[in-house]
Design an enzyme around this catalytic site. Structure first.
Site, PDB file in Angstrom:
ATOM      1  N   GLY A  12       8.649   1.177 -11.717  1.00 28.37           N
ATOM      2  CA  GLY A  12       7.369   2.240 -11.136  1.00 28.37           C
ATOM      3  C   GLY A  12       5.944   1.925 -11.800  1.00 28.37           C
ATOM      4  O   GLY A  12       4.750   3.272 -11.787  1.00 28.37           O
ATOM      5  N   ILE A  93      15.383   5.153   4.339  1.00 29.73           N
ATOM      6  CA  ILE A  93      15.963   7.506   5.055  1.00 29.73           C
ATOM      7  C   ILE A  93      16.349   7.005   5.767  1.00 29.73           C
ATOM      8  O   ILE A  93      15.885   6.900   6.693  1.00 29.73           O
ATOM      9  CB  ILE A  93      13.945   7.650   4.634  1.00 29.73           C
ATOM     10  CG1 ILE A  93      13.339   6.658   3.556  1.00 29.73           C
ATOM     11  CG2 ILE A  93      14.121   9.015   4.816  1.00 29.73           C
ATOM     12  CD1 ILE A  93      13.453   7.745   1.856  1.00 29.73           C
ATOM     13  N   HIS A 109       5.015  -2.689   1.267  1.00 30.84           N
ATOM     14  CA  HIS A 109       6.182  -3.762   0.900  1.00 30.84           C
ATOM     15  C   HIS A 109       5.212  -4.595   0.704  1.00 30.84           C
ATOM     16  O   HIS A 109       4.117  -5.208   1.618  1.00 30.84           O
ATOM     17  CB  HIS A 109       6.700  -3.639   2.490  1.00 30.84           C
ATOM     18  CG  HIS A 109       8.405  -4.619   2.689  1.00 30.84           C
ATOM     19  ND1 HIS A 109       8.865  -4.783   1.866  1.00 30.84           N
ATOM     20  CD2 HIS A 109       7.430  -6.411   3.288  1.00 30.84           C
ATOM     21  CE1 HIS A 109       9.604  -6.078   2.117  1.00 30.84           C
ATOM     22  NE2 HIS A 109       8.693  -6.616   3.093  1.00 30.84           N
TER      23      HIS A 109
HETATM   24  C1  GAR Z   1       6.442  -3.308  -5.164  1.00 35.37           C
HETATM   25  O1  GAR Z   1       5.808  -4.362  -5.247  1.00 35.37           O
HETATM   26  C2  GAR Z   1       6.737  -2.642  -4.074  1.00 35.37           C
HETATM   27  O2  GAR Z   1       6.075  -3.655  -2.883  1.00 35.37           O
HETATM   28  C3  GAR Z   1       8.155  -3.340  -3.310  1.00 35.37           C
HETATM   29  O3  GAR Z   1       8.679  -2.911  -4.920  1.00 35.37           O
HETATM   30  C4  GAR Z   1       8.363  -3.357  -5.890  1.00 35.37           C
HETATM   31  C5  GAR Z   1       7.975  -2.128  -6.719  1.00 35.37           C
HETATM   32  O4  GAR Z   1       7.232  -1.880  -7.781  1.00 35.37           O
HETATM   33  N1  GAR Z   1       8.982  -2.588  -2.248  1.00 35.37           N
HETATM   34  C6  GAR Z   1       9.854  -3.094  -1.395  1.00 35.37           C
HETATM   35  O5  GAR Z   1      10.282  -4.673  -2.003  1.00 35.37           O
HETATM   36  C7  GAR Z   1      10.333  -2.036  -0.215  1.00 35.37           C
HETATM   37  N2  GAR Z   1      11.555  -2.991   0.665  1.00 35.37           N
HETATM   38  P1  GAR Z   1       7.227  -1.157  -8.766  1.00 35.37           P
HETATM   39  O6  GAR Z   1       8.625  -0.502  -9.040  1.00 35.37           O
HETATM   40  O7  GAR Z   1       6.881  -1.753 -10.510  1.00 35.37           O
HETATM   41  O8  GAR Z   1       6.259   0.015  -7.820  1.00 35.37           O
END
Ligand code: GAR
Length: 191
Positions: A12, A93, A109
């Site tokens: 998060g 989704i 991403h």
């Molecule tokens: C982020 O780095 C986001 O870009 C990635 O998950 C992480 C979540 O971090 N998303 C993906 O890899 C989607 N394919 P967070 O929970 O600390 O925001």
């Protein structure tokens, strides 16, 4: 003000960055709901700490994705949500939500799509030995990280990087970039 929902599955930090930037920059946006598919994810406490309502949907409790997304859609409608920002939401989704929010669901991403889609964008780019990677913000479609790209920011891979130092640089980028794009979209009336 525009009422948005954030969908997240994990830590998060992007939730926090968005929520904080909206306040600091006085953007006409309200984070009106967090949707989380992981009952123990740290993002839940982060939302509760700033009084954002939380909907936890454990997909295992439902027959199929459509049944779970029906619950989510009902909550989005009850909270009068106009757009959805995915922030580390590790699930495809489905049509229930895509059809209800055409061009209103956005994802971040941690790589320069179309390179390194999927769950391990940072690790995959590092392992490939690229000298530059980055962050992509895109509209969500039915594929895995395939939707129309809104904007990208590059991040260098430095000679002494480990996957951890690179991840920190990517995350720092994300925490600026996502609010910047949100601000642009709001200004343009795109969400
Ligand atoms: C982020 O780095 C986001 O870009 C990635 O998950 C992480 C979540 O971090 N998303 C993906 O890899 C989607 N394919 P967070 O929970 O600390 O925001």
């Amino acid at each position: 003000t525009k009422r948005i929902a954030i969908f997240a599955s994990g830590t998060g930090t992007n939730f926090d960055a968005l929520h904080q930037a909206i306040a600091t920059r006085q953007l006409p946006v309200t984070v009106a709901l967090l949707v989380c598919d992981q009952p123990d994810a740290p993002v839940i406490q982060k939302a509760q700490a700033v009084n954002v309502p939380v909907l936890i949907v454990n997909f295992r409790d439902y027959q199929n994705k459509a049944a779970a997304e029906d619950i989510i859609l009902t909550a989005l409608q009850a909270h009068q949500i106009e757009a959805v920002l995915l922030a580390g939401y590790m699930r495809i989704i489905g049509p229930t939500l895509l059809n209800a929010y055409p061009h209103k669901i956005i994802n971040i991403h941690p790589a320069l799509l179309p390179h390194f889609p999927g769950r391990h964008g940072i690790e995959d780019a590092f392992a490939a030995g690229v000298s530059e990677t980055g962050v992509t913000i895109h509209y969500v479609d039915a594929g895995i990280d395939t939707g129309q790209i809104i904007e990208q920011r590059t991040v260098p891979v430095l000679p002494n990087d480990t996957v951890d130092t690179l991840a920190t640089r990517i995350h720092d980028c994300e925490h600026q970039f996502y609010p910047d794009v949100l601000q642009t979209l709001i200004t343009k009336g795109a969400i």
